[in-house]
Scaffold this motif. Structure first.
Motif, short mmCIF file in Angstrom:
data_model
loop_
_atom_site.label_atom_id
_atom_site.label_comp_id
_atom_site.label_asym_id
_atom_site.label_seq_id
_atom_site.Cartn_x
_atom_site.Cartn_y
_atom_site.Cartn_z
N UNK A 20 50.61 16.51 40.39
CA UNK A 20 49.95 15.21 40.51
C UNK A 20 50.76 14.11 39.81
N UNK A 21 51.74 14.48 38.98
CA UNK A 21 52.52 13.48 38.28
C UNK A 21 53.95 13.39 38.80
N UNK A 22 54.41 14.43 39.46
CA UNK A 22 55.80 14.46 39.92
C UNK A 22 56.77 14.88 38.83
N UNK A 23 56.24 15.28 37.67
CA UNK A 23 57.07 15.69 36.54
C UNK A 23 56.67 17.10 36.14
N UNK A 24 57.65 17.98 36.00
CA UNK A 24 57.39 19.37 35.62
C UNK A 24 56.74 19.45 34.25
N UNK A 25 55.68 20.23 34.13
CA UNK A 25 54.95 20.50 32.89
C UNK A 25 54.13 19.31 32.38
N UNK A 26 53.96 18.26 33.17
CA UNK A 26 53.17 17.09 32.77
C UNK A 26 51.97 17.00 33.70
N UNK A 27 50.77 16.91 33.11
CA UNK A 27 49.53 16.91 33.88
C UNK A 27 48.69 15.68 33.51
N UNK A 28 48.02 15.10 34.51
CA UNK A 28 47.21 13.93 34.21
C UNK A 28 45.96 14.33 33.41
N UNK A 29 45.53 13.45 32.56
CA UNK A 29 44.26 13.61 31.86
C UNK A 29 43.70 12.21 31.68
N UNK A 30 42.45 12.12 31.34
CA UNK A 30 41.82 10.81 31.19
C UNK A 30 42.58 9.93 30.21
N UNK A 31 43.04 8.79 30.70
CA UNK A 31 43.71 7.83 29.82
C UNK A 31 45.15 8.17 29.50
N UNK A 32 45.75 9.17 30.14
CA UNK A 32 47.15 9.49 29.84
C UNK A 32 47.61 10.78 30.47
N UNK A 33 48.45 11.49 29.73
CA UNK A 33 49.06 12.70 30.25
C UNK A 33 49.09 13.77 29.17
N UNK A 34 49.04 15.02 29.59
CA UNK A 34 49.17 16.12 28.66
C UNK A 34 50.38 16.95 29.08
N UNK A 35 51.04 17.55 28.11
CA UNK A 35 52.23 18.36 28.36
C UNK A 35 51.94 19.79 27.94
N UNK A 36 52.19 20.73 28.85
CA UNK A 36 52.07 22.16 28.58
C UNK A 36 53.34 22.84 29.06
N UNK A 37 53.99 23.60 28.18
CA UNK A 37 55.20 24.33 28.53
C UNK A 37 55.01 25.77 28.10
N UNK A 38 55.28 26.69 29.01
CA UNK A 38 55.13 28.13 28.73
C UNK A 38 53.74 28.43 28.17
N UNK A 39 52.73 27.83 28.78
CA UNK A 39 51.33 28.02 28.44
C UNK A 39 50.96 27.53 27.04
N UNK A 40 51.82 26.71 26.45
CA UNK A 40 51.53 26.14 25.13
C UNK A 40 51.31 24.64 25.28
N UNK A 41 50.27 24.16 24.62
CA UNK A 41 49.97 22.73 24.64
C UNK A 41 50.95 22.02 23.71
N UNK A 42 51.72 21.10 24.25
CA UNK A 42 52.72 20.37 23.47
C UNK A 42 52.14 19.10 22.88
N UNK A 43 51.32 18.40 23.68
CA UNK A 43 50.71 17.17 23.17
C UNK A 43 50.17 16.30 24.29
N UNK A 44 49.49 15.22 23.87
CA UNK A 44 48.94 14.24 24.80
C UNK A 44 49.69 12.93 24.61
N UNK A 45 49.92 12.23 25.72
CA UNK A 45 50.73 11.02 25.67
C UNK A 45 50.09 9.91 26.51
N UNK A 46 50.35 8.68 26.11
CA UNK A 46 49.77 7.53 26.80
C UNK A 46 50.52 7.19 28.08
#
Length: 160
Positions: free
Chosen positions: A108-134
Motif C-alpha cells: 500500500x506504500x510502494x516501499x518494502x517493509x513500510x506499512x500505512x497506519x493512522x497518521x503515518x507509517x510503521x516499519x517492520x523488518x524480519x517480523x520485528x517492529x522497528x518504529x512508527x514514523x510521520x
C-alpha cells in the motif's frame, strides 16, 4: 528443427547440455539474458526430460557440481533471465528472500517493509517492529537501515 533456427544450430535432446545452454544467451552486456523459453520469468531448459532453471544449469556447469540440497541460485542482478555465472550465487531460501528488490505487488506504500497506519507509517523488518514514523521518507530510511543491519544478503540495501 525448431522454427527460426538455422541448420548449423540443430539441437536435439542428445546435444550436450552446455551446447544447448550457452548458444541461447546474449553475452553482449553484463547480464546474459536467456533467449530460450521461460517459466515465470526465469529461463527454462529441459534436462533429462524435466524442466530446470537455465540460471541453475549455468551455475552448475560453471561450478562443476549441483546446487546443494536446500539451497537456491540467487540473481545478484535481479534479472530473472540472466544466466551470467558472475551474477549468480548459491544461498539458502531465507538469504534469497533478503535479496528481494522493491516492495510486494500488493504494497500500500510502494516501499518494502513500510506499512500505512493512522497518521503515518510503521516499519517492520524480519517480523520485528522497528518504529512508527510521520512521513514516508523517514519510514523508508529506517527500513533500509534495519535491513542493512538485519539482512546481510540484501545486496540492494548494502549498496545504498
Amino acid at each position: 528443427y525448431r522454427l527460426g533456427r538455422s541448420a548449423e544450430m540443430k539441437i536435439s535432446r542428445w546435444t550436450p547440455l552446455a551446447d544447448r545452454l550457452w548458444p541461447r544467451t546474449d553475452r553482449a552486456t553484463g547480464c546474459w539474458p536467456w533467449l530460450g523459453g521461460t517459466r515465470e520469468g526465469y529461463g527454462a531448459i529441459s534436462v533429462k526430460g524435466r524442466g530446470k532453471g537455465a540460471h541453475v544449469v549455468a551455475w552448475e556447469l560453471t561450478n562443476g557440481r549441483p546446487v546443494p540440497p536446500g539451497q537456491q541460485v540467487d540473481h545478484l542482478c535481479h534479472n530473472r533471465r540472466c544466466i551470467n555465472p558472475d551474477h549468480l550465487r548459491v544461498v539458502t531460501p531465507s538469504q534469497n528472500q533478503q535479496n528481494r528488490r522493491g516492495a510486494s505487488r500488493n504494497s500500500q506504500t510502494g516501499v518494502r517493509n513500510v506499512y500505512p497506519r493512522r497518521g503515518g507509517y510503521t516499519v517492520r523488518v524480519a517480523r520485528k517492529h522497528i518504529g512508527d514514523f510521520q512521513n514516508l521518507a523517514e519510514a523508508e530510511a529506517a527500513a533500509v537501515a534495519a535491513r542493512r543491519a538485519m539482512m546481510p544478503f540484501s545486496v540492494v540495501d548494502q549498496a545504498a
